[in-house]
Design an enzyme around this catalytic site. Structure first.
Site, PDB file in Angstrom:
ATOM      1  N   GLU A  58       0.707  -1.311   0.570  1.00  0.00           N
ATOM      2  CA  GLU A  58      -0.177  -0.402  -0.623  1.00  0.00           C
ATOM      3  C   GLU A  58       0.595   1.400   0.006  1.00  0.00           C
ATOM      4  O   GLU A  58       0.366   2.593   1.035  1.00  0.00           O
ATOM      5  CB  GLU A  58      -0.535   0.457   1.330  1.00  0.00           C
TER       6      GLU A  58
HETATM    7  C1  LIG Z   1       3.208  -9.563  -0.123  1.00  0.00           C
HETATM    8  C2  LIG Z   1       3.075  -8.083  -1.639  1.00  0.00           C
HETATM    9  C3  LIG Z   1       1.706  -7.672  -1.823  1.00  0.00           C
HETATM   10  C4  LIG Z   1       1.488  -6.737  -3.151  1.00  0.00           C
HETATM   11  N1  LIG Z   1       0.373  -7.205  -3.264  1.00  0.00           N
HETATM   12  C5  LIG Z   1       0.509  -5.873  -4.370  1.00  0.00           C
HETATM   13  C6  LIG Z   1      -0.883  -5.960  -5.034  1.00  0.00           C
HETATM   14  O1  LIG Z   1      -2.131  -6.574  -4.690  1.00  0.00           O
HETATM   15  N2  LIG Z   1      -0.956  -4.706  -5.853  1.00  0.00           N
HETATM   16  C7  LIG Z   1      -0.365  -3.836  -6.030  1.00  0.00           C
HETATM   17  O2  LIG Z   1       0.463  -3.469  -7.527  1.00  0.00           O
HETATM   18  N3  LIG Z   1       0.611  -3.655  -5.882  1.00  0.00           N
HETATM   19  C8  LIG Z   1       0.934  -5.148  -4.667  1.00  0.00           C
HETATM   20  N4  LIG Z   1       2.553  -5.225  -4.200  1.00  0.00           N
HETATM   21  C9  LIG Z   1       3.687  -4.226  -4.311  1.00  0.00           C
HETATM   22  C10 LIG Z   1       4.099  -2.955  -3.519  1.00  0.00           C
HETATM   23  O3  LIG Z   1       2.866  -2.028  -3.244  1.00  0.00           O
HETATM   24  C11 LIG Z   1       5.190  -2.770  -3.718  1.00  0.00           C
HETATM   25  O4  LIG Z   1       6.230  -4.021  -3.361  1.00  0.00           O
HETATM   26  C12 LIG Z   1       5.577  -1.178  -2.636  1.00  0.00           C
HETATM   27  O5  LIG Z   1       4.883  -0.800  -3.626  1.00  0.00           O
HETATM   28  C13 LIG Z   1       7.411  -0.954  -3.398  1.00  0.00           C
HETATM   29  O6  LIG Z   1       7.670  -1.212  -4.395  1.00  0.00           O
HETATM   30  P1  LIG Z   1       9.111  -2.434  -4.932  1.00  0.00           P
HETATM   31  O7  LIG Z   1       9.344  -3.020  -4.149  1.00  0.00           O
HETATM   32  O8  LIG Z   1       9.210  -2.135  -6.045  1.00  0.00           O
HETATM   33  O9  LIG Z   1      10.338  -1.066  -3.850  1.00  0.00           O
HETATM   34  P2  LIG Z   1      11.096  -0.145  -5.065  1.00  0.00           P
HETATM   35  O10 LIG Z   1      10.201   0.996  -4.960  1.00  0.00           O
HETATM   36  O11 LIG Z   1      12.427  -0.922  -5.530  1.00  0.00           O
HETATM   37  O12 LIG Z   1      11.494   0.518  -2.733  1.00  0.00           O
HETATM   38  C14 LIG Z   1      12.297   0.200  -2.606  1.00  0.00           C
HETATM   39  C15 LIG Z   1      12.878   0.691  -1.543  1.00  0.00           C
HETATM   40  O13 LIG Z   1      13.396   1.942  -2.237  1.00  0.00           O
HETATM   41  C16 LIG Z   1      12.712   3.212  -1.118  1.00  0.00           C
HETATM   42  N5  LIG Z   1      12.274   4.197  -2.132  1.00  0.00           N
HETATM   43  C17 LIG Z   1      11.978   4.379  -3.240  1.00  0.00           C
HETATM   44  N6  LIG Z   1      11.038   4.921  -3.945  1.00  0.00           N
HETATM   45  C18 LIG Z   1      11.358   6.286  -3.005  1.00  0.00           C
HETATM   46  C19 LIG Z   1      12.128   7.800  -2.832  1.00  0.00           C
HETATM   47  N7  LIG Z   1      11.258   8.857  -4.051  1.00  0.00           N
HETATM   48  N8  LIG Z   1      11.875   8.252  -1.867  1.00  0.00           N
HETATM   49  C20 LIG Z   1      12.659   7.674  -0.788  1.00  0.00           C
HETATM   50  N9  LIG Z   1      12.481   6.016  -0.492  1.00  0.00           N
HETATM   51  C21 LIG Z   1      12.078   5.547  -1.677  1.00  0.00           C
HETATM   52  C22 LIG Z   1      11.488   2.288  -0.843  1.00  0.00           C
HETATM   53  O14 LIG Z   1      10.685   2.509   0.265  1.00  0.00           O
HETATM   54  C23 LIG Z   1      11.999   0.980  -0.234  1.00  0.00           C
HETATM   55  O15 LIG Z   1      12.690   0.910   0.924  1.00  0.00           O
HETATM   56  C24 LIG Z   1       2.668  -6.238  -2.576  1.00  0.00           C
HETATM   57  C25 LIG Z   1       3.572  -6.698  -2.546  1.00  0.00           C
HETATM   58  C26 LIG Z   1       3.755  -7.343  -1.810  1.00  0.00           C
HETATM   59  C27 LIG Z   1       5.448  -7.801  -1.344  1.00  0.00           C
END
Ligand SMILES: Cc1cc2nc3c(=O)[nH]c(=O)nc-3n(C[C@H](O)[C@H](O)[C@H](O)COP(=O)(O)OP(=O)(O)OC[C@H]3O[C@@H](n4cnc5c(N)ncnc54)[C@H](O)[C@@H]3O)c2cc1C
Length: 598
Positions: free
Chosen positions: A411
């Site tokens: 989220e």
């Molecule tokens: C179990 C699970 C269920 C999920 N369910 C859904 C779903 O139903 N639908 C869906 O669409 N997605 C879903 N997700 C995806 C989830 O919303 C994303 O994993 C999350 O938004 C983070 O994206 P990422 O994993 O690519 O991390 P990244 O965006 O690569 O982030 C890596 C790190 O960098 C930080 N970061 C990134 N950008 C910035 C910034 N601008 N400033 C500061 N810090 C930053 C993040 O906070 C994090 O600590 C799910 C994920 C999981 C693990």
């Protein structure tokens, strides 16, 4: 200081922004003490279901393979109870209850671990985009299926290279030459419920154009649409999380959701409500785990007495209760405000719908962070209370900890939600909705004059004064940030500063919510909770404000600002409460009742 001054925490004062971060004109906020009979009934029914049908099956839910039969069966069961469409209108098969009732149910279901994640993904982000943005035909076609549990929903926004940065999503939609369908190509990842869902709301870009983001309703089984292998996860192992692959998937043109160019807004604003519900669910989970902690602590004996009798364990138990109760106060306060906004919205007009969902986006982001971090704290300390046994799979404590972790990631990560809260706040300030810099300057003059030390003879008057002080510290620090970095591009490059301001915002909102609740409904324990929380929050706020100013200023200017903070923090020294006795009081009550009792 006059009573009017003290009360300006609830009369708007400097911090009043229309429709923005709470601080309503009235001191009356929605709280669990004001649940209607209908809401109480919903809570009781939901509780019975969780206790009888979900908690005994946690292991079976985690171990199910393939069709997710246990999860789907339980979704169908709650559908019959009306809990897949609590706040969906009856004409679409829903229960037609209000948003606040849906929040009560979310809180209770929060205790349901993996199953709760499946339920939330289905009834929230899997259903809400259609409920809020669907055409009449889309609502009539899909909502009855989703609400009855015949179909399950999922929400596909994240892509392998576009997680936090959803603007970078590459899935492409192209209108077919005959104009009858869109052809979708791309990849999604981490999609909850995808192993068994029948319907997917997919974010794409029409012609790959960043200005033409759009959402599409894609049905399972569409040729070219495949669901990949289940992720092997740290926790919530009984929930389904898979990648999606779309190769020339033909989607009927009438399955476009909302308008082209607005897809990203549909996603972000649907997420606002998801974040608030996550705040409610983590509150429920937190309370559930507190029960586990106290149950173990009173049974486990060391040195001849239950470990619950040791001061350091009592301290943990008390802090858990403080966190859960304060978060709950802010959750229901916000639920009440959203409820009012929703009542005034007919959800027929796209712009009006967006406006309604966006109104409290700051509070929703705050509660996503506050709820998930409170739950993590509680789950972590619960392992500690269990000692070595908490580290084994023989006890639920380790499962709770693993399950809790995801809430800080999905989220929108907590980093993204912290940015969402503070940047929206500063943006509203920049647009003149919140006179932050002006208030900062006015405050400076007021501070030079000094203030009287006397407090009115009112319940929690010192805490009200402290909350006012916290707001003013935020104005001093936030106002100076805005003066130094007046342009958005410059502010966004100052993330460490934004993080600190955001934490101040979170502390203020929870402190004020608990305070307003306790003033109206609080007994001895609630007052102890507020005293403890507000004192800690004010100390932390002062520290954060100092750090921000130390970054911005030096020499005499820094000294002058620190002097202002010192004056604002004076009520802390003048009204210091003894945290140890308060913690013991709260813990003793918890130990006596052997479960969360508020
Ligand atoms: C179990 C699970 C269920 C999920 N369910 C859904 C779903 O139903 N639908 C869906 O669409 N997605 C879903 N997700 C995806 C989830 O919303 C994303 O994993 C999350 O938004 C983070 O994206 P990422 O994993 O690519 O991390 P990244 O965006 O690569 O982030 C890596 C790190 O960098 C930080 N970061 C990134 N950008 C910035 C910034 N601008 N400033 C500061 N810090 C930053 C993040 O906070 C994090 O600590 C799910 C994920 C999981 C693990």
């Amino acid at each position: 200081m006059s009573a009017e001054k003290i009360n300006d925490i609830s009369a708007g004062g400097y911090f009043s922004i229309p429709g923005g971060l709470g601080f309503p004109v009235t001191t009356k906020i929605f709280t669990p003490e004001k649940f209607t009979e209908e809401q109480k009934m919903a809570v009781e029914t939901a509780k019975k279901f969780i206790e009888k049908d979900v908690l005994p099956k946690l292991a079976a839910i985690d171990e199910q393979k393939g069709d997710y039969g246990v999860t789907v069966g339980l979704l169908k069961k709650v559908a019959d109870m009306g809990f897949l469409g609590t706040d969906v209108a009856e004409e679409y098969g829903g229960s037609g209850l209000d948003f606040a009732t849906a929040m009560c149910v979310s809180e209770v279901f929060g205790a349901g671990g993996s199953w709760a994640v499946s339920w939330a993904a289905h009834s929230g982000i899997g259903t809400h985009p259609i409920l809020f943005f669907g055409t009449e035909a889309q609502k009539k076609k899909y909502l009855p299926k989703l609400v009855s549990g015949e179909w399950t929903g999922a929400f596909g926004a994240t892509e392998p290279e576009a997680g936090s940065d959803l603007y970078g999503a590459k899935t492409k939609a192209t209108l077919s030459p005959d104009g009858k369908s869109y052809i979708l190509n791309g990849n999604k990842t981490f999609i909850s419920n995808s192993g068994f869902a029948n319907l997917f709301v997919i974010l794409a870009k029409v012609d790959g154009d960043p200005k033409k983001s759009a959402c599409f309703i894609v049905e399972k089984g569409a040729p070219g649409f495949t669901v990949g292998k289940e992720e092997s996860k740290m926790g919530i192992s009984g929930s389904s999380t898979c990648p999606l692959n779309l190769v020339d998937v033909q989607v009927p043109a009438e399955n476009l959701l909302g308008e082209i160019g607005k897809g990203i807004h549909i996603i972000f604003n649907t997420l606002n409500i998801g974040r608030l519900k996550l705040g409610a669910m983590t509150t429920g989970s937190g309370k559930h785990v507190i029960n586990d902690a106290v149950k173990y602590a009173v049974e486990r004996k060391q040195f001849g007495i239950p470990v619950a009798q040791f001061g350091m364990i009592k301290e943990k138990l008390a802090n858990m209760v403080v966190g859960a109760w304060m978060t709950e106060s802010a959750v229901y306060r916000t639920a009440g405000m959203v409820e009012e906004k929703f009542k005034a919205t007919d959800f027929k007009d796209f712009a009006q719908t967006l406006d309604a969902l966006r109104e409290y986006e700051i509070e929703c982001a705050i509660l996503k962070v506050a709820g998930s971090e409170m739950f993590w704290y509680v789950a972590d300390e619960n392992v500690q209370v269990h000692g070595g046994y908490g580290y084994t799979k023989d006890y639920l404590a380790e499962r709770y900890l693993r399950d809790a972790r995801i809430n800080r990631i999905f989220e929108g990560t907590n980093e993204i939600n912290r940015l969402t809260a503070i940047l929206n706040m500063l943006e509203r300030a920049g647009k003149g909705k919140l006179p932050l810099a002006k208030a900062g300057a006015a405050l400076a003059a007021q501070l030079e004059e000094g203030s009287a030390e006397e407090l009115p003879d009112e319940k929690l008057a010192a805490q009200a004064e402290l909350v006012n002080g916290m707001k003013k510290m935020f104005f001093v620090a936030g106002g100076r940030v805005l003066e130094k970095f007046p342009v958005r591009e410059k502010i966004v490059a100052q993330q460490e500063i934004l993080r600190r301001l955001s934490d101040m915002l979170i502390l203020m909102y929870l402190a004020e919510s608990g305070l307003l609740r306790a003033k109206e409904h609080g007994g001895e324990i609630q007052e102890a909770i507020v005293k403890l929380y507000v004192q800690n929050a004010a100390m932390e706020t002062e520290k954060l404000a100092k750090e921000v100013l130390a970054y911005l200023e030096e020499g005499d200017m820094l000294k002058s600002y620190l002097g202002r903070l010192k004056r604002l923090a004076r009520p802390l020294a003048n009204n210091l409460v003894d945290p140890v006795s308060l913690q013991r009081k709260i813990a003793d009550k918890l130990i006596e009742t052997k479960k969360y009792f508020l």
